[in-house]
Design a protein around this motif. Structure first.
Motif, PDB file in Angstrom:
ATOM      1  N   MET A 146     -13.636  -6.344   8.904  1.00  0.00           N
ATOM      2  CA  MET A 146     -13.880  -4.837   8.109  1.00  0.00           C
ATOM      3  C   MET A 146     -13.526  -3.981   8.701  1.00  0.00           C
ATOM      4  N   GLY A 147     -13.079  -3.455   9.657  1.00  0.00           N
ATOM      5  CA  GLY A 147     -13.222  -2.236   9.961  1.00  0.00           C
ATOM      6  C   GLY A 147     -11.730  -2.374  10.158  1.00  0.00           C
ATOM      7  N   GLN A 148     -11.233  -3.364  10.966  1.00  0.00           N
ATOM      8  CA  GLN A 148      -9.266  -3.727  10.945  1.00  0.00           C
ATOM      9  C   GLN A 148      -8.839  -3.144   9.443  1.00  0.00           C
ATOM     10  N   ALA A 149      -9.585  -4.180   8.312  1.00  0.00           N
ATOM     11  CA  ALA A 149      -9.410  -3.980   6.886  1.00  0.00           C
ATOM     12  C   ALA A 149      -9.652  -2.904   6.412  1.00  0.00           C
ATOM     13  N   LYS A 150     -10.444  -1.639   6.854  1.00  0.00           N
ATOM     14  CA  LYS A 150     -10.096  -0.578   6.491  1.00  0.00           C
ATOM     15  C   LYS A 150      -8.984   0.242   7.308  1.00  0.00           C
ATOM     16  N   GLN A 151      -9.061   0.460   8.748  1.00  0.00           N
ATOM     17  CA  GLN A 151      -8.138   0.951   8.893  1.00  0.00           C
ATOM     18  C   GLN A 151      -6.921   0.356   8.534  1.00  0.00           C
ATOM     19  N   MET A 152      -6.380  -0.996   7.820  1.00  0.00           N
ATOM     20  CA  MET A 152      -5.015  -0.921   7.373  1.00  0.00           C
ATOM     21  C   MET A 152      -4.681  -0.269   5.900  1.00  0.00           C
ATOM     22  N   GLN A 153      -6.343  -0.490   5.401  1.00  0.00           N
ATOM     23  CA  GLN A 153      -6.244   0.363   4.010  1.00  0.00           C
ATOM     24  C   GLN A 153      -5.681   1.403   3.407  1.00  0.00           C
ATOM     25  N   GLU A 154      -5.421   1.930   4.808  1.00  0.00           N
ATOM     26  CA  GLU A 154      -5.666   3.866   5.226  1.00  0.00           C
ATOM     27  C   GLU A 154      -4.290   3.317   5.820  1.00  0.00           C
ATOM     28  N   GLN A 155      -3.887   3.677   6.491  1.00  0.00           N
ATOM     29  CA  GLN A 155      -2.183   3.273   7.277  1.00  0.00           C
ATOM     30  C   GLN A 155      -1.547   2.818   6.285  1.00  0.00           C
ATOM     31  N   MET A 156      -1.703   1.575   4.849  1.00  0.00           N
ATOM     32  CA  MET A 156      -1.253   1.708   3.650  1.00  0.00           C
ATOM     33  C   MET A 156      -0.961   3.214   2.690  1.00  0.00           C
ATOM     34  N   GLU A 157      -1.908   3.501   2.710  1.00  0.00           N
ATOM     35  CA  GLU A 157      -1.954   4.375   1.597  1.00  0.00           C
ATOM     36  C   GLU A 157      -1.482   5.590   2.111  1.00  0.00           C
ATOM     37  N   LYS A 158      -1.315   5.693   3.630  1.00  0.00           N
ATOM     38  CA  LYS A 158      -0.295   7.168   4.499  1.00  0.00           C
ATOM     39  C   LYS A 158       1.151   6.550   4.095  1.00  0.00           C
ATOM     40  N   LYS A 159       1.421   5.433   4.145  1.00  0.00           N
ATOM     41  CA  LYS A 159       2.518   4.926   4.317  1.00  0.00           C
ATOM     42  C   LYS A 159       3.452   4.974   2.704  1.00  0.00           C
ATOM     43  N   LEU A 160       2.496   4.678   2.046  1.00  0.00           N
ATOM     44  CA  LEU A 160       3.228   4.482   0.398  1.00  0.00           C
ATOM     45  C   LEU A 160       3.115   6.180   0.184  1.00  0.00           C
ATOM     46  N   ALA A 161       2.217   6.814   0.433  1.00  0.00           N
ATOM     47  CA  ALA A 161       2.441   8.549   0.225  1.00  0.00           C
ATOM     48  C   ALA A 161       4.362   9.174   0.676  1.00  0.00           C
ATOM     49  N   ALA A 162       4.218   8.384   2.062  1.00  0.00           N
ATOM     50  CA  ALA A 162       5.741   8.725   3.049  1.00  0.00           C
ATOM     51  C   ALA A 162       6.386   7.782   2.219  1.00  0.00           C
ATOM     52  N   THR A 163       6.849   6.892   1.375  1.00  0.00           N
ATOM     53  CA  THR A 163       7.286   6.034   1.592  1.00  0.00           C
ATOM     54  C   THR A 163       8.244   6.581  -0.366  1.00  0.00           C
ATOM     55  N   VAL A 164       9.721   6.717   0.344  1.00  0.00           N
ATOM     56  CA  VAL A 164      10.311   7.720  -1.318  1.00  0.00           C
ATOM     57  C   VAL A 164      11.361   7.226  -0.536  1.00  0.00           C
ATOM     58  N   VAL A 165      11.644   6.157  -2.763  1.00  0.00           N
ATOM     59  CA  VAL A 165      12.681   5.928  -2.969  1.00  0.00           C
ATOM     60  C   VAL A 165      13.105   6.335  -4.398  1.00  0.00           C
ATOM     61  N   GLU A 166      15.100   6.438  -4.168  1.00  0.00           N
ATOM     62  CA  GLU A 166      15.791   7.144  -5.452  1.00  0.00           C
ATOM     63  C   GLU A 166      16.172   5.833  -6.118  1.00  0.00           C
ATOM     64  N   ALA A 167      16.394   6.471  -7.626  1.00  0.00           N
ATOM     65  CA  ALA A 167      16.807   5.539  -7.969  1.00  0.00           C
ATOM     66  C   ALA A 167      17.553   6.416  -9.326  1.00  0.00           C
ATOM     67  N   SER A 168      19.162   6.197  -9.611  1.00  0.00           N
ATOM     68  CA  SER A 168      19.871   6.506 -10.895  1.00  0.00           C
ATOM     69  C   SER A 168      20.168   5.692 -12.169  1.00  0.00           C
ATOM     70  N   SER A 169      20.746   6.650 -12.993  1.00  0.00           N
ATOM     71  CA  SER A 169      21.140   5.548 -14.270  1.00  0.00           C
ATOM     72  C   SER A 169      21.970   6.123 -14.733  1.00  0.00           C
ATOM     73  N   GLY A 170      22.657   5.195 -15.672  1.00  0.00           N
ATOM     74  CA  GLY A 170      24.040   6.567 -16.405  1.00  0.00           C
ATOM     75  C   GLY A 170      25.193   7.126 -15.442  1.00  0.00           C
ATOM     76  N   GLY A 171      25.662   6.089 -14.243  1.00  0.00           N
ATOM     77  CA  GLY A 171      26.198   6.837 -12.920  1.00  0.00           C
ATOM     78  C   GLY A 171      25.659   8.196 -12.910  1.00  0.00           C
ATOM     79  N   GLY A 172      24.576   8.041 -12.276  1.00  0.00           N
ATOM     80  CA  GLY A 172      24.235   9.287 -11.745  1.00  0.00           C
ATOM     81  C   GLY A 172      24.051  10.394 -12.349  1.00  0.00           C
ATOM     82  N   VAL A 173      23.451  10.392 -13.590  1.00  0.00           N
ATOM     83  CA  VAL A 173      23.427  11.180 -14.260  1.00  0.00           C
ATOM     84  C   VAL A 173      22.153  11.879 -14.850  1.00  0.00           C
TER      85      VAL A 173
END
Length: 111
Positions: free
Chosen positions: A14-41
């Motif tokens: 359970m402790g490992q799972a909680k630690q993984m969840q915290e790591q995941m939260e940090k990773k999600l906040a740090a992950t940045v994706v970008e998408a465009s449409s209309g040929g970059g409009v």
């Protein structure tokens, strides 16, 4: 019936799972994706938590007619949706990587 060593293992897991969840939260906040449409409009930047960080619209997209505005609204929706898909994909590969590290069998719904 469980003995105390089983209970200790459960608490450790359970402790490992909680630690993984915290790591995941940090990773999600740090992950940045970008998408465009209309040929970059329209370009949308989003983090792994699907929070929109930035919307960029080319000045050329600002037409004067109602149909221009409708097109712009559609392009914004398309870019946001694509960024959301990319955030999901980034998250899924991160989760699979972390789960692989645990040596657990594949969990349904994550593959």
């Amino acid at each position: 019936m469980m003995d105390f060593s089983d209970l200790g293992k459960m608490k450790e897991m359970m402790g490992q799972a909680k630690q993984m969840q915290e790591q995941m939260e940090k990773k999600l906040a740090a992950t940045v994706v970008e998408a465009s449409s209309g040929g970059g409009v329209v370009t949308v930047r989003m983090n792994g938590k699907k929070e929109v960080l930035r919307v960029k619209i080319e000045p050329t997209a600002m037409g004067s007619s109602a149909s221009d505005l409708e097109l712009l609204e559609d392009l914004i929706a398309a870019a946001v949706n694509e960024a959301g898909r990319r955030a999901d994909e980034a998250m899924k590969s991160s989760v699979q990587g972390m789960m692989g590290g645990l040596g657990l069998p594949d969990l349904p719904g994550l593959g």
